[in-house]
Design a protein around this motif. Sequence first.
Motif, PDB file in Angstrom:
ATOM      1  N   ARG A 380     -47.752  25.552  -6.311  1.00 20.99           N
ATOM      2  CA  ARG A 380     -46.517  26.305  -6.565  1.00 20.99           C
ATOM      3  C   ARG A 380     -45.297  25.459  -6.201  1.00 20.99           C
ATOM      4  O   ARG A 380     -44.285  25.488  -6.905  1.00 20.99           O
ATOM      5  CB  ARG A 380     -46.535  27.599  -5.747  1.00 20.99           C
ATOM      6  CG  ARG A 380     -45.363  28.518  -6.076  1.00 20.99           C
ATOM      7  CD  ARG A 380     -45.434  29.060  -7.505  1.00 20.99           C
ATOM      8  NE  ARG A 380     -44.329  29.965  -7.792  1.00 20.99           N
ATOM      9  CZ  ARG A 380     -44.287  30.770  -8.837  1.00 20.99           C
ATOM     10  NH1 ARG A 380     -45.283  30.781  -9.706  1.00 20.99           N
ATOM     11  NH2 ARG A 380     -43.255  31.559  -9.029  1.00 20.99           N
ATOM     12  N   ARG A 381     -45.381  24.711  -5.117  1.00 21.47           N
ATOM     13  CA  ARG A 381     -44.255  23.845  -4.756  1.00 21.47           C
ATOM     14  C   ARG A 381     -44.063  22.739  -5.796  1.00 21.47           C
ATOM     15  O   ARG A 381     -42.918  22.353  -6.081  1.00 21.47           O
ATOM     16  CB  ARG A 381     -44.480  23.231  -3.373  1.00 21.47           C
ATOM     17  CG  ARG A 381     -44.283  24.203  -2.236  1.00 21.47           C
ATOM     18  CD  ARG A 381     -44.203  23.483  -0.904  1.00 21.47           C
ATOM     19  NE  ARG A 381     -44.062  24.418   0.208  1.00 21.47           N
ATOM     20  CZ  ARG A 381     -43.899  24.050   1.478  1.00 21.47           C
ATOM     21  NH1 ARG A 381     -43.859  22.749   1.793  1.00 21.47           N
ATOM     22  NH2 ARG A 381     -43.778  24.952   2.422  1.00 21.47           N
ATOM     23  N   LEU A 382     -45.155  22.250  -6.345  1.00 16.95           N
ATOM     24  CA  LEU A 382     -45.025  21.234  -7.390  1.00 16.95           C
ATOM     25  C   LEU A 382     -44.315  21.823  -8.606  1.00 16.95           C
ATOM     26  O   LEU A 382     -43.462  21.171  -9.226  1.00 16.95           O
ATOM     27  CB  LEU A 382     -46.407  20.693  -7.771  1.00 16.95           C
ATOM     28  CG  LEU A 382     -46.411  19.497  -8.726  1.00 16.95           C
ATOM     29  CD1 LEU A 382     -45.809  18.262  -8.068  1.00 16.95           C
ATOM     30  CD2 LEU A 382     -47.846  19.209  -9.201  1.00 16.95           C
ATOM     31  N   ALA A 383     -44.666  23.064  -8.946  1.00 19.77           N
ATOM     32  CA  ALA A 383     -44.006  23.737 -10.069  1.00 19.77           C
ATOM     33  C   ALA A 383     -42.528  23.959  -9.769  1.00 19.77           C
ATOM     34  O   ALA A 383     -41.662  23.730 -10.631  1.00 19.77           O
ATOM     35  CB  ALA A 383     -44.693  25.063 -10.364  1.00 19.77           C
ATOM     36  N   ASP A 384     -42.219  24.391  -8.550  1.00 16.55           N
ATOM     37  CA  ASP A 384     -40.819  24.614  -8.173  1.00 16.55           C
ATOM     38  C   ASP A 384     -40.041  23.297  -8.183  1.00 16.55           C
ATOM     39  O   ASP A 384     -38.861  23.266  -8.571  1.00 16.55           O
ATOM     40  CB  ASP A 384     -40.753  25.256  -6.790  1.00 16.55           C
ATOM     41  CG  ASP A 384     -41.241  26.700  -6.797  1.00 16.55           C
ATOM     42  OD1 ASP A 384     -41.322  27.294  -7.892  1.00 16.55           O
ATOM     43  OD2 ASP A 384     -41.548  27.226  -5.703  1.00 16.55           O
ATOM     44  N   ARG A 385     -40.680  22.238  -7.741  1.00 20.97           N
ATOM     45  CA  ARG A 385     -40.037  20.920  -7.749  1.00 20.97           C
ATOM     46  C   ARG A 385     -39.659  20.527  -9.168  1.00 20.97           C
ATOM     47  O   ARG A 385     -38.552  20.016  -9.416  1.00 20.97           O
ATOM     48  CB  ARG A 385     -40.988  19.894  -7.141  1.00 20.97           C
ATOM     49  CG  ARG A 385     -40.488  18.444  -7.127  1.00 20.97           C
ATOM     50  CD  ARG A 385     -41.590  17.560  -6.533  1.00 20.97           C
ATOM     51  NE  ARG A 385     -41.147  16.186  -6.366  1.00 20.97           N
ATOM     52  CZ  ARG A 385     -41.225  15.254  -7.304  1.00 20.97           C
ATOM     53  NH1 ARG A 385     -41.718  15.560  -8.502  1.00 20.97           N
ATOM     54  NH2 ARG A 385     -40.812  14.013  -7.058  1.00 20.97           N
ATOM     55  N   ALA A 387     -38.973  22.479 -11.472  1.00 23.47           N
ATOM     56  CA  ALA A 387     -37.911  23.382 -11.929  1.00 23.47           C
ATOM     57  C   ALA A 387     -36.584  23.125 -11.221  1.00 23.47           C
ATOM     58  O   ALA A 387     -35.652  23.918 -11.352  1.00 23.47           O
ATOM     59  CB  ALA A 387     -38.340  24.825 -11.724  1.00 23.47           C
ATOM     60  N   GLY A 388     -36.519  22.029 -10.466  1.00 23.14           N
ATOM     61  CA  GLY A 388     -35.280  21.683  -9.798  1.00 23.14           C
ATOM     62  C   GLY A 388     -35.221  22.042  -8.335  1.00 23.14           C
ATOM     63  O   GLY A 388     -34.160  21.984  -7.715  1.00 23.14           O
ATOM     64  N   GLY A 389     -36.376  22.423  -7.781  1.00 24.12           N
ATOM     65  CA  GLY A 389     -36.408  22.791  -6.373  1.00 24.12           C
ATOM     66  C   GLY A 389     -36.395  21.580  -5.457  1.00 24.12           C
ATOM     67  O   GLY A 389     -36.296  20.427  -5.896  1.00 24.12           O
ATOM     68  N   ALA A 423     -41.869  21.769 -19.094  1.00 23.01           N
ATOM     69  CA  ALA A 423     -42.873  21.517 -18.066  1.00 23.01           C
ATOM     70  C   ALA A 423     -42.772  22.537 -16.942  1.00 23.01           C
ATOM     71  O   ALA A 423     -43.783  23.065 -16.460  1.00 23.01           O
ATOM     72  CB  ALA A 423     -42.721  20.106 -17.519  1.00 23.01           C
ATOM     73  N   ALA A 424     -41.551  22.827 -16.526  1.00 22.81           N
ATOM     74  CA  ALA A 424     -41.353  23.774 -15.429  1.00 22.81           C
ATOM     75  C   ALA A 424     -41.864  25.163 -15.800  1.00 22.81           C
ATOM     76  O   ALA A 424     -42.538  25.832 -15.002  1.00 22.81           O
ATOM     77  CB  ALA A 424     -39.881  23.836 -15.060  1.00 22.81           C
ATOM     78  N   GLN A 425     -41.558  25.592 -17.006  1.00 24.01           N
ATOM     79  CA  GLN A 425     -42.014  26.911 -17.450  1.00 24.01           C
ATOM     80  C   GLN A 425     -43.536  26.966 -17.507  1.00 24.01           C
ATOM     81  O   GLN A 425     -44.150  27.958 -17.092  1.00 24.01           O
ATOM     82  CB  GLN A 425     -41.421  27.238 -18.821  1.00 24.01           C
ATOM     83  CG  GLN A 425     -41.813  28.617 -19.335  1.00 24.01           C
ATOM     84  CD  GLN A 425     -41.175  28.929 -20.691  1.00 24.01           C
ATOM     85  OE1 GLN A 425     -40.544  28.079 -21.299  1.00 24.01           O
ATOM     86  NE2 GLN A 425     -41.334  30.152 -21.146  1.00 24.01           N
ATOM     87  N   SER A 426     -44.143  25.902 -18.031  1.00 21.44           N
ATOM     88  CA  SER A 426     -45.600  25.854 -18.115  1.00 21.44           C
ATOM     89  C   SER A 426     -46.232  25.909 -16.733  1.00 21.44           C
ATOM     90  O   SER A 426     -47.192  26.650 -16.493  1.00 21.44           O
ATOM     91  CB  SER A 426     -46.037  24.580 -18.837  1.00 21.44           C
ATOM     92  OG  SER A 426     -47.436  24.404 -18.757  1.00 21.44           O
ATOM     93  N   MET A 427     -45.675  25.134 -15.809  1.00 26.38           N
ATOM     94  CA  MET A 427     -46.269  25.060 -14.480  1.00 26.38           C
ATOM     95  C   MET A 427     -46.116  26.365 -13.710  1.00 26.38           C
ATOM     96  O   MET A 427     -47.036  26.791 -12.998  1.00 26.38           O
ATOM     97  CB  MET A 427     -45.630  23.901 -13.704  1.00 26.38           C
ATOM     98  CG  MET A 427     -45.973  22.529 -14.274  1.00 26.38           C
ATOM     99  SD  MET A 427     -45.117  21.180 -13.436  1.00 26.38           S
ATOM    100  CE  MET A 427     -45.973  21.182 -11.859  1.00 26.38           C
TER     101      MET A 427
END
Length: 493
Positions: A380-385, A387-389, A423-427
């Motif tokens: 989840r953190r990888l996905a947030d990253r 997405a600009g996290g 990529a962010a949406q997919s993750m």
Amino acid sequence: MPMIADEAEAVDLGLDWTAGFSTLGPAFFTELRPTPLPEPYWVGRSLALAREIGLEEACLESDDGLAAFTGNVPVAGTRPLASVYSGHQFGVWAGQLGDGRAILLGQTASGWELQLKGSGRTPYSRMGDGRAVLRSSIREFLCSEAMQALGIPTTRALCVTGSDAQVVREEIETAAVVTRAAPSFIRFGHFEHFAAANRLDELRALADFVIDRFYPACRDSERFGGNAYAAFLEAVSERTAALLAQWQAVGFCHGVMNTDNMSILGLTIDYGPFQFLDGFDPRHICNHSDTGGRYAYNQQPNVAYWNLFCLAQALLPLIGDQEIAVAALQSYKTVFPEAYEARMRAKLGLPGAAPDDRALIEGVLKLLAQEKVDYTIFWRRLADRQAGGDPAAVRDLFLDRAGIDAWLQSFAQRHEQVPAAQAAQSMRGANPKFVLRNHLGQQAIESAQKKDFSGVATLLALLKTPFEDHAGHEAYAGFPPDWASTIEISCSS
């Protein structure tokens, strides 16, 4: 339409019932009514499933619904039964088993079988009391609906009812009934039962029933020279392979993959000592009873194939040729790795395959395993990253900063041709924020044992939409407490 004999005392749930499994005849089941429980109460309800079944939501608030789903009154239009099957348990032939505490109410006209688990002794209880405890019933209820929300094929759970009636396990607990729903509860073990007894007429009738209802394309398949039973075995193998790929990708451990716990439809079935991984340990064993580690997380794909081989042996009299039966299993070895890599690429936000993807996947799993990094939180953190996290949030999970930095660089290079937003949406759609961790379930159970069911309701709401952020509920997505590792989940339920 099946009808109960004493219709005058029955509750009408407003569902139309139709003959389903019962058409196979008495060789496959025993008709009997559930055993009532005293003073039942509601524990949890899935209104989403009620709507899918066609059941009025008000039924899950009513006294009649409470009585019906506890097994205290008959349901109009049904003829309850318990089915017989056999199976291999922990790799050893166990002989005749069956629905030892589950009673099938029947099949609705919309295609759902409804089953009461924990509803009393049956002829297949084998010295058991036929009951389920509140603890395991809450776990099955929540996980069934959680898996559905994750997009993983599963049996469903409509509701849980409880009673203060005592049940003896390792300690004295209280009883509960979970109402399960599925298109079918037929297992590999149903086929093994009749094959082992050389009852080929019943074996053929069962196979024909399943093929005609759930695998009709096998009748017209040109695979294996038009052998419908071989095509059926191949189709089951492929569904099972796809299911196992989803389990492994989300970090789900089933815990007791006996052949009698394998769905012929490729559904996750029989939630006993399951667990979603906390720290990533490929050798993790979630079932305290599994002292040999047969059903460890990294063994699940191989065990599924072993179970399919048992199914192939059971179907061999119908297939008629051992080489054809073995050939029908081979697609598992292709479908599983392809499906697993596709799931992992989705977790990485990669829209298509590239030659180095396997190395990228294996590389991060090796890093996770080295330090037992929390599996769900990492993804989840990888996905947030993406997405600009906070980019440091991923690095902070690792002591081996050089190792994760090198991997993140490879990850970034692979993403150079992938639009960041895509990529962010997919993750974020492939990496849930919320899963049913053991400690969360345990907290809800302990509250429910004090007649506080708010924890069950809160978890159900979060798990129904596990990919959303759910502001204000971050604690449910945080690291497990130290005491979580002391929770022992066994086959006792």
